[in-house]
Scaffold this motif. Structure first.
Motif, PDB file in Angstrom:
ATOM      1  N   TRP A 135      36.622  39.284  23.558  1.00 35.94           N
ATOM      2  CA  TRP A 135      37.435  38.102  23.872  1.00 35.94           C
ATOM      3  C   TRP A 135      36.939  36.852  23.171  1.00 35.94           C
ATOM      4  CZ3 TRP A 135      41.898  38.396  26.474  1.00 35.94           C
ATOM      5  CH2 TRP A 135      42.153  39.587  27.129  1.00 35.94           C
ATOM      6  N   ASN A 136      36.179  36.973  22.119  1.00 35.85           N
ATOM      7  CA  ASN A 136      35.654  35.845  21.347  1.00 35.85           C
ATOM      8  C   ASN A 136      34.874  34.864  22.207  1.00 35.85           C
ATOM      9  OD1 ASN A 136      36.776  36.869  18.999  1.00 35.85           O
ATOM     10  ND2 ASN A 136      38.710  35.816  19.360  1.00 35.85           N
ATOM     11  N   GLY A 137      34.119  35.383  23.163  1.00 36.29           N
ATOM     12  CA  GLY A 137      33.214  34.540  23.944  1.00 36.29           C
ATOM     13  C   GLY A 137      33.775  33.951  25.212  1.00 36.29           C
ATOM     14  N   SER A 138      34.996  34.279  25.607  1.00 37.49           N
ATOM     15  CA  SER A 138      35.578  33.701  26.810  1.00 37.49           C
ATOM     16  C   SER A 138      35.349  34.616  28.001  1.00 37.49           C
ATOM     17  CB  SER A 138      37.077  33.460  26.618  1.00 37.49           C
ATOM     18  OG  SER A 138      37.630  32.964  27.809  1.00 37.49           O
ATOM     19  N   LYS A 139      34.355  34.258  28.794  1.00 37.03           N
ATOM     20  CA  LYS A 139      34.058  35.025  30.001  1.00 37.03           C
ATOM     21  C   LYS A 139      35.185  34.862  31.023  1.00 37.03           C
ATOM     22  CE  LYS A 139      30.809  34.024  33.167  1.00 37.03           C
ATOM     23  NZ  LYS A 139      29.519  33.786  33.808  1.00 37.03           N
ATOM     24  N   THR A 140      35.828  33.706  31.027  1.00 37.86           N
ATOM     25  CA  THR A 140      36.941  33.453  31.942  1.00 37.86           C
ATOM     26  C   THR A 140      38.121  34.388  31.642  1.00 37.86           C
ATOM     27  OG1 THR A 140      36.298  31.149  32.197  1.00 37.86           O
ATOM     28  CG2 THR A 140      38.555  31.710  32.768  1.00 37.86           C
ATOM     29  N   ALA A 141      38.466  34.527  30.380  1.00 38.65           N
ATOM     30  CA  ALA A 141      39.584  35.400  30.001  1.00 38.65           C
ATOM     31  C   ALA A 141      39.278  36.849  30.346  1.00 38.65           C
ATOM     32  CB  ALA A 141      39.891  35.256  28.523  1.00 38.65           C
ATOM     33  N   PHE A 142      38.037  37.259  30.131  1.00 36.78           N
ATOM     34  CA  PHE A 142      37.647  38.636  30.431  1.00 36.78           C
ATOM     35  C   PHE A 142      37.629  38.882  31.940  1.00 36.78           C
ATOM     36  CE2 PHE A 142      34.428  42.147  30.486  1.00 36.78           C
ATOM     37  CZ  PHE A 142      35.256  43.085  29.891  1.00 36.78           C
ATOM     38  N   GLY A 143      37.118  37.928  32.711  1.00 39.93           N
ATOM     39  CA  GLY A 143      37.117  38.054  34.170  1.00 39.93           C
ATOM     40  C   GLY A 143      38.529  38.084  34.726  1.00 39.93           C
ATOM     41  N   THR A 144      39.414  37.283  34.161  1.00 42.03           N
ATOM     42  CA  THR A 144      40.814  37.285  34.580  1.00 42.03           C
ATOM     43  C   THR A 144      41.451  38.630  34.281  1.00 42.03           C
ATOM     44  OG1 THR A 144      40.942  34.912  34.151  1.00 42.03           O
ATOM     45  CG2 THR A 144      43.023  36.102  34.320  1.00 42.03           C
ATOM     46  N   GLU A 145      41.139  39.200  33.132  1.00 43.81           N
ATOM     47  CA  GLU A 145      41.680  40.509  32.758  1.00 43.81           C
ATOM     48  C   GLU A 145      41.215  41.587  33.747  1.00 43.81           C
ATOM     49  OE1 GLU A 145      43.883  43.248  30.772  1.00 43.81           O
ATOM     50  OE2 GLU A 145      43.848  41.105  30.401  1.00 43.81           O
ATOM     51  N   ILE A 146      39.966  41.537  34.162  1.00 41.15           N
ATOM     52  CA  ILE A 146      39.457  42.513  35.127  1.00 41.15           C
ATOM     53  C   ILE A 146      40.168  42.356  36.468  1.00 41.15           C
ATOM     54  CG2 ILE A 146      37.421  43.192  36.469  1.00 41.15           C
ATOM     55  CD1 ILE A 146      35.746  42.556  33.986  1.00 41.15           C
ATOM     56  N   LEU A 147      40.357  41.125  36.912  1.00 39.86           N
ATOM     57  CA  LEU A 147      41.035  40.881  38.184  1.00 39.86           C
ATOM     58  C   LEU A 147      42.491  41.365  38.133  1.00 39.86           C
ATOM     59  CD1 LEU A 147      40.705  39.598  41.029  1.00 39.86           C
ATOM     60  CD2 LEU A 147      41.635  37.517  40.052  1.00 39.86           C
ATOM     61  N   LEU A 148      43.185  41.091  37.036  1.00 40.11           N
ATOM     62  CA  LEU A 148      44.564  41.550  36.896  1.00 40.11           C
ATOM     63  C   LEU A 148      44.644  43.070  36.814  1.00 40.11           C
ATOM     64  CD1 LEU A 148      45.991  38.878  34.436  1.00 40.11           C
ATOM     65  CD2 LEU A 148      46.341  39.045  36.900  1.00 40.11           C
ATOM     66  N   PHE A 149      43.656  43.697  36.173  1.00 45.94           N
ATOM     67  CA  PHE A 149      43.575  45.160  36.147  1.00 45.94           C
ATOM     68  C   PHE A 149      43.430  45.695  37.566  1.00 45.94           C
ATOM     69  CE2 PHE A 149      40.755  48.878  36.247  1.00 45.94           C
ATOM     70  CZ  PHE A 149      41.517  49.793  35.541  1.00 45.94           C
ATOM     71  N   GLY A 150      42.609  45.038  38.365  1.00 47.93           N
ATOM     72  CA  GLY A 150      42.414  45.466  39.745  1.00 47.93           C
ATOM     73  C   GLY A 150      43.672  45.339  40.578  1.00 47.93           C
ATOM     74  N   LEU A 151      44.445  44.308  40.331  1.00 48.37           N
ATOM     75  CA  LEU A 151      45.679  44.117  41.094  1.00 48.37           C
ATOM     76  C   LEU A 151      46.769  45.111  40.709  1.00 48.37           C
ATOM     77  CD1 LEU A 151      45.938  40.244  41.277  1.00 48.37           C
ATOM     78  CD2 LEU A 151      45.766  41.812  43.198  1.00 48.37           C
ATOM     79  N   THR A 152      46.798  45.508  39.439  1.00 50.22           N
ATOM     80  CA  THR A 152      47.880  46.378  38.985  1.00 50.22           C
ATOM     81  C   THR A 152      47.513  47.857  39.019  1.00 50.22           C
ATOM     82  OG1 THR A 152      47.165  46.095  36.685  1.00 50.22           O
ATOM     83  CG2 THR A 152      48.885  44.614  37.501  1.00 50.22           C
ATOM     84  N   GLN A 153      46.269  48.215  38.740  1.00 51.10           N
ATOM     85  CA  GLN A 153      45.904  49.615  38.593  1.00 51.10           C
ATOM     86  C   GLN A 153      45.190  50.221  39.796  1.00 51.10           C
ATOM     87  OE1 GLN A 153      46.918  51.300  35.876  1.00 51.10           O
ATOM     88  NE2 GLN A 153      47.871  49.411  35.156  1.00 51.10           N
ATOM     89  N   VAL A 154      44.509  49.411  40.576  1.00 53.70           N
ATOM     90  CA  VAL A 154      43.735  49.915  41.710  1.00 53.70           C
ATOM     91  C   VAL A 154      44.574  49.751  42.966  1.00 53.70           C
ATOM     92  CG1 VAL A 154      41.587  49.664  43.004  1.00 53.70           C
ATOM     93  CG2 VAL A 154      41.598  49.265  40.539  1.00 53.70           C
ATOM     94  N   LEU A 155      44.593  50.787  43.798  1.00 49.80           N
ATOM     95  CA  LEU A 155      45.413  50.745  44.999  1.00 49.80           C
ATOM     96  C   LEU A 155      44.595  50.576  46.281  1.00 49.80           C
ATOM     97  CD1 LEU A 155      47.892  53.601  44.044  1.00 49.80           C
ATOM     98  CD2 LEU A 155      48.228  51.140  43.844  1.00 49.80           C
ATOM     99  N   VAL A 156      43.347  51.035  46.280  1.00 54.64           N
ATOM    100  CA  VAL A 156      42.506  50.970  47.479  1.00 54.64           C
ATOM    101  C   VAL A 156      41.317  50.064  47.188  1.00 54.64           C
ATOM    102  CG1 VAL A 156      41.112  52.316  49.086  1.00 54.64           C
ATOM    103  CG2 VAL A 156      43.188  53.297  48.127  1.00 54.64           C
ATOM    104  N   TYR A 157      41.100  49.119  48.094  1.00 56.29           N
ATOM    105  CA  TYR A 157      39.993  48.176  47.942  1.00 56.29           C
ATOM    106  C   TYR A 157      39.074  48.312  49.157  1.00 56.29           C
ATOM    107  CZ  TYR A 157      43.544  46.202  44.867  1.00 56.29           C
ATOM    108  OH  TYR A 157      44.501  46.031  43.913  1.00 56.29           O
ATOM    109  N   PRO A 158      37.992  49.084  49.035  1.00 59.07           N
ATOM    110  CA  PRO A 158      37.098  49.207  50.185  1.00 59.07           C
ATOM    111  C   PRO A 158      36.374  47.895  50.464  1.00 59.07           C
ATOM    112  CG  PRO A 158      36.202  50.355  48.275  1.00 59.07           C
ATOM    113  CD  PRO A 158      37.564  49.882  47.899  1.00 59.07           C
TER     114      PRO A 158
END
Length: 136
Positions: free
Chosen positions: A54-77
């Protein structure tokens, strides 16, 4: 005696018009900032991966992980939430913020804790940095 002449007519109160304050419009593409606490090892992995992809943007990468969690993960223990000195910022749009808020209502916690819970599970599913069951 008629009119009173002031030295500076601009400052006279009789000539002043009342200026009404206008309400500012809120941008339709405004983003909400959520700070997700992470420990030092996860912070290091996020920094390395963000520099690589992500060319050094930790914010963009963290946002991508959070959006992945919302769309791909169904169970959140349930995870242990502790405030950490390291955080990752996630900037999400209003609809995503509302979705996280809905989870926060169901789990009876704050939006920040709900985002942390989603982020932890998404981080584990992405398997970044070789961490599988470590605490975040």
């Amino acid at each position: 005696m008629g009119k009173v002449k002031h030295l500076n007519p601009v400052l006279s109160s009789s000539n002043k018009k009342m200026i009404e304050t206008q309400k500012r419009k809120v941008r339709s593409d405004k983003l909400h900032d959520i700070k997700v606490p992470v420990d030092e090892s996860v912070d290091m992995v996020l920094r390395k991966e963000s520099r690589r992809y992500w060319n050094g943007s930790k914010t963009a990468f963290g946002t991508e992980i959070l959006l992945f969690g919302l769309t791909q993960v169904l169970v959140y223990p349930d995870v242990n939430y502790t405030d950490q000195p390291y955080t990752v910022h996630c900037k999400v749009d209003h609809d995503t913020y509302q979705k996280i808020g809905d989870y926060a209502d169901v789990w009876k916690c704050s939006i920040r804790k709900a985002a942390h819970r989603i982020f932890v599970e998404a981080y584990k599913k992405k398997q970044l940095g070789g961490v599988t069951d470590g605490e975040i």
